[in-house]
Design an enzyme around this catalytic site. Structure first.
Site, PDB file in Angstrom:
ATOM      1  N   ILE A  91     -48.715 -29.871  -9.144  1.00 45.36           N
ATOM      2  CA  ILE A  91     -49.256 -28.772  -9.149  1.00 45.36           C
ATOM      3  C   ILE A  91     -48.277 -27.719  -9.689  1.00 45.36           C
ATOM      4  O   ILE A  91     -47.235 -27.431  -9.281  1.00 45.36           O
ATOM      5  CB  ILE A  91     -49.645 -28.300  -7.681  1.00 45.36           C
ATOM      6  CG1 ILE A  91     -50.517 -29.384  -7.193  1.00 45.36           C
ATOM      7  CG2 ILE A  91     -50.739 -27.037  -7.747  1.00 45.36           C
ATOM      8  CD1 ILE A  91     -50.942 -29.643  -5.580  1.00 45.36           C
ATOM      9  N   CYS A  92     -48.904 -26.835 -10.395  1.00 42.13           N
ATOM     10  CA  CYS A  92     -48.223 -25.603 -10.953  1.00 42.13           C
ATOM     11  C   CYS A  92     -48.833 -24.316 -10.125  1.00 42.13           C
ATOM     12  O   CYS A  92     -49.924 -24.030 -10.770  1.00 42.13           O
ATOM     13  CB  CYS A  92     -48.295 -25.460 -12.450  1.00 42.13           C
ATOM     14  SG  CYS A  92     -47.503 -23.955 -12.930  1.00 42.13           S
ATOM     15  N   LEU A  93     -48.369 -23.857  -9.317  1.00 40.87           N
ATOM     16  CA  LEU A  93     -49.121 -22.719  -8.335  1.00 40.87           C
ATOM     17  C   LEU A  93     -47.947 -21.985  -7.947  1.00 40.87           C
ATOM     18  O   LEU A  93     -47.099 -22.469  -7.168  1.00 40.87           O
ATOM     19  CB  LEU A  93     -49.939 -23.368  -7.424  1.00 40.87           C
ATOM     20  CG  LEU A  93     -50.690 -22.407  -6.417  1.00 40.87           C
ATOM     21  CD1 LEU A  93     -51.483 -21.383  -7.323  1.00 40.87           C
ATOM     22  CD2 LEU A  93     -51.100 -22.815  -5.275  1.00 40.87           C
TER      23      LEU A  93
END
Ligand SMILES: [Zn+2]
Ligand SMILES: [Zn+2]
Lengths: 199, 144
Positions: A91-93
């Site tokens: 995840i890119c968060l």
């Protein structure tokens, strides 16, 4: 595991269990071991999105240094989203990286992920192929994301055409998921997908 | 020339001093109105040692307030650290965090740091915001 991390998770666990989101079945957390280092999270796809009706399972690993460092989270359920790898579930968060704050909890993480499903950020992609499709052909993206939600997350069935194309590739000896990835990546153009699979 | 530097809040380079590239980039972005939030997204440096040492300790009076880091409720008479934003933490909960980054874990209120580049960068950021606001006021007064 460091005492502070385990104690914190124990307290949070009670908080999540009691929260109204759990009552509404929007989020869920389960312990996978007694040492509070591994948990299983679950979020439902937000209404009026391509993920509606789906249930997405998350792997949550709590580091020794929690809550001074964020938990490591990835999607176990396969998902088609610009900020989530369709291959690894990474995840890119920002809050799972440099925008983490020690007062954030598993509950805020799960709610942020649910918000990410409602509002993708294609300019900060994790999956370049998905992000490109999102920017260039939003309808195609929606259809693909819905299809993945249907197949992997138990969402409603939407498009028979997708199933038929996958079946044609499967009949040619291609593994089903591989066929789905190729078709999804090439805007469901069966000729280009076939070309890529057999090149 | 001195006035120009003063007005901009800049300082001319002294003999043998190298320019601060991060700061120059910040100015460049500000001047071209493309101050990019993503540039500021790497983790901010630790809080200044002296600021941390001078954080006041207070005695808890009453009940129901939780330490946002460990989530334990403060008990009556307990001594805790108080941030300028009024959030209170156990010393053992807030000190490791401030040794990592300079903001309140709950509201992101920023403490000063000992990092000169970051402080200069932050000043530019505040200046850019102020300038944006000025332009908006000017724009509104012209077109409303
Ligand atoms: Zn505490
Ligand atoms: Zn605060």
């Amino acid at each position: 595991m460091a005492n502070i991390a385990a104690q914190r998770i124990r307290r949070e666990f009670k908080e999540v269990i009691k929260s109204e989101e759990v009552a509404k079945c929007a989020i869920k957390v389960e312990l996978l071991n007694d040492s509070y280092t591994e948990l299983k999270g679950e979020i439902t796809g937000p209404p009026d999105t391509a993920y509606e009706g789906g249930t997405f399972v998350l792997e949550i690993k709590v580091p020794e240094t929690y809550p001074f460092n964020p938990p490591k989270v990835r999607f176990i359920t396969k998902i088609w989203h610009p900020n989530i790898s369709s291959v690894t579930g990474a995840i890119c968060l920002d809050i799972l990286k440099d925008q983490w704050a020690a007062a954030m909890t598993l509950r805020t993480v799960l709610l942020s992920l649910q918000a990410l499903l409602s509002a993708a950020e294609p300019d900060d992609p994790q999956d370049a192929v998905v992000a490109k499709q999102f920017k260039e052909n939003i309808e195609m993206f929606q259809m693909t994301a819905r299809h993945w939600t249907n197949v992997y997350a138990g969402g409603p069935h939407v498009n028979k055409e997708c199933d038929d194309k996958i079946k044609r590739l499967v009949d040619m000896g291609v593994e089903e998921h591989q066929a789905r990835v190729a078709l999804s990546s090439y805007n469901w153009d069966i000729e280009r997908a076939t070309e890529q699979l057999f090149s | 020339m001195a006035d120009y530097f003063q007005e901009m809040g800049w300082q001319p380079l002294s003999e043998g001093q190298a320019p601060n590239h991060l700061l120059h980039f910040a100015r460049l972005f500000r001047d071209y109105n493309i101050f990019d939030e993503s540039l500021t997204q790497s983790l901010a440096p630790p809080a200044s040692k002296s600021v941390v040492e001078n954080l006041p300790s207070i005695t808890i009076n009453g009940q129901g307030v939780k330490c946002p880091v460990c989530l334990k409720e403060h008990s009556e008479g307990e001594t805790v650290k108080k941030m300028p934003c009024n959030h209170t933490f156990h010393a053992e909960c807030i000190l490791p965090w401030l040794a990592k980054t300079n903001s309140c874990p709950l509201c992101r209120f920023e403490l000063a740091t000992d990092d000169e580049d970051y402080e200069a960068f932050r000043k530019e950021k505040i200046r850019a915001k102020a300038r944006e606001a000025d332009i908006e006021i000017l724009h509104n007064s012209m077109f409303s």
